[in-house]
Scaffold this motif. Sequence first.
Motif, PDB file in Angstrom:
ATOM      1  N   UNK A 272       9.173  96.901  45.940  1.00  0.00           N
ATOM      2  CA  UNK A 272      10.385  96.455  45.250  1.00  0.00           C
ATOM      3  C   UNK A 272      11.524  97.452  45.462  1.00  0.00           C
ATOM      4  N   UNK A 273      11.224  98.728  45.332  1.00  0.00           N
ATOM      5  CA  UNK A 273      12.265  99.744  45.532  1.00  0.00           C
ATOM      6  C   UNK A 273      12.825  99.693  46.949  1.00  0.00           C
ATOM      7  N   UNK A 274      11.962  99.464  47.940  1.00  0.00           N
ATOM      8  CA  UNK A 274      12.426  99.351  49.334  1.00  0.00           C
ATOM      9  C   UNK A 274      13.363  98.154  49.513  1.00  0.00           C
ATOM     10  N   UNK A 275      12.992  97.012  48.931  1.00  0.00           N
ATOM     11  CA  UNK A 275      13.821  95.808  49.040  1.00  0.00           C
ATOM     12  C   UNK A 275      15.149  96.020  48.302  1.00  0.00           C
ATOM     13  N   UNK A 276      15.090  96.611  47.119  1.00  0.00           N
ATOM     14  CA  UNK A 276      16.328  96.842  46.357  1.00  0.00           C
ATOM     15  C   UNK A 276      17.255  97.832  47.069  1.00  0.00           C
ATOM     16  N   UNK A 277      16.687  98.850  47.700  1.00  0.00           N
ATOM     17  CA  UNK A 277      17.518  99.796  48.454  1.00  0.00           C
ATOM     18  C   UNK A 277      18.181  99.115  49.649  1.00  0.00           C
ATOM     19  N   UNK A 278      17.444  98.243  50.312  1.00  0.00           N
ATOM     20  CA  UNK A 278      18.008  97.470  51.432  1.00  0.00           C
ATOM     21  C   UNK A 278      19.134  96.568  50.913  1.00  0.00           C
ATOM     22  N   UNK A 279      18.897  95.901  49.786  1.00  0.00           N
ATOM     23  CA  UNK A 279      19.891  95.019  49.141  1.00  0.00           C
ATOM     24  C   UNK A 279      21.162  95.802  48.817  1.00  0.00           C
ATOM     25  N   UNK A 280      20.992  96.957  48.180  1.00  0.00           N
ATOM     26  CA  UNK A 280      22.124  97.787  47.759  1.00  0.00           C
ATOM     27  C   UNK A 280      22.934  98.257  48.971  1.00  0.00           C
ATOM     28  N   UNK A 281      22.251  98.708  50.012  1.00  0.00           N
ATOM     29  CA  UNK A 281      22.947  99.177  51.216  1.00  0.00           C
ATOM     30  C   UNK A 281      23.722  98.043  51.890  1.00  0.00           C
ATOM     31  N   UNK A 282      23.106  96.874  51.979  1.00  0.00           N
ATOM     32  CA  UNK A 282      23.779  95.740  52.617  1.00  0.00           C
ATOM     33  C   UNK A 282      24.961  95.268  51.775  1.00  0.00           C
TER      34      UNK A 282
ATOM     35  N   UNK B 231      13.924  85.736  47.108  1.00  0.00           N
ATOM     36  CA  UNK B 231      12.534  85.568  47.544  1.00  0.00           C
ATOM     37  C   UNK B 231      11.925  86.904  47.959  1.00  0.00           C
ATOM     38  N   UNK B 232      12.687  87.744  48.654  1.00  0.00           N
ATOM     39  CA  UNK B 232      12.190  89.064  49.066  1.00  0.00           C
ATOM     40  C   UNK B 232      11.823  89.912  47.851  1.00  0.00           C
ATOM     41  N   UNK B 233      12.643  89.845  46.815  1.00  0.00           N
ATOM     42  CA  UNK B 233      12.380  90.611  45.591  1.00  0.00           C
ATOM     43  C   UNK B 233      11.111  90.100  44.911  1.00  0.00           C
ATOM     44  N   UNK B 234      10.977  88.785  44.832  1.00  0.00           N
ATOM     45  CA  UNK B 234       9.780  88.199  44.213  1.00  0.00           C
ATOM     46  C   UNK B 234       8.514  88.596  44.979  1.00  0.00           C
ATOM     47  N   UNK B 235       8.575  88.534  46.297  1.00  0.00           N
ATOM     48  CA  UNK B 235       7.414  88.899  47.124  1.00  0.00           C
ATOM     49  C   UNK B 235       7.064  90.378  46.965  1.00  0.00           C
TER      50      UNK B 235
END
Length: 168
Positions: free
Chosen positions: A14-24, A143-147
Amino acid sequence: ILNIHMENIEYTNLENVLNKYVNELEGLLKNNALKYKASGELYETIEVKVEKLGVQWKVQIDLTDYYYYLANGRKAGKPAPSGKILKWIKNKKILPRDKKTGKFMKVQTLAYIISRSIGKKGTKGKGDFVAKWTKEMNKKYKLDIQKAIQKDINKFVFDIDSLSNYTF
């Protein structure tokens, strides 16, 4: 009895996906801010960060107060701060001239005239691009966050080492 506390789960995915989200998201917002570059202050102040609060995550967007007026415009009635306008004039290297005489005037005079005009007429907003892009990104990453959450919980549940601290 199995006593599981959600804060014991490591949410690495989750932290990896959220960091990717924040950067984008930050990149998109900064890219969009370039369209409205006056002094560069808006671009420079955009910061998107994720913060973990117990078992909750908060995505926070920080930017200059000026964004509110850019997005929504400014109602007539009160002059804009002439100091900010003066800074804008200097950054744009504008050399003001009097329309009637053609002579150069002081930049402070031009700043006052613009400020007074904004006070009389107001300004039209450009639209809330932060809300627009945040909504788009939420759709894209939902969906990425849920997964990611599912993977982290599954890893916790099926990891024998993590269960060794609990009594059955």
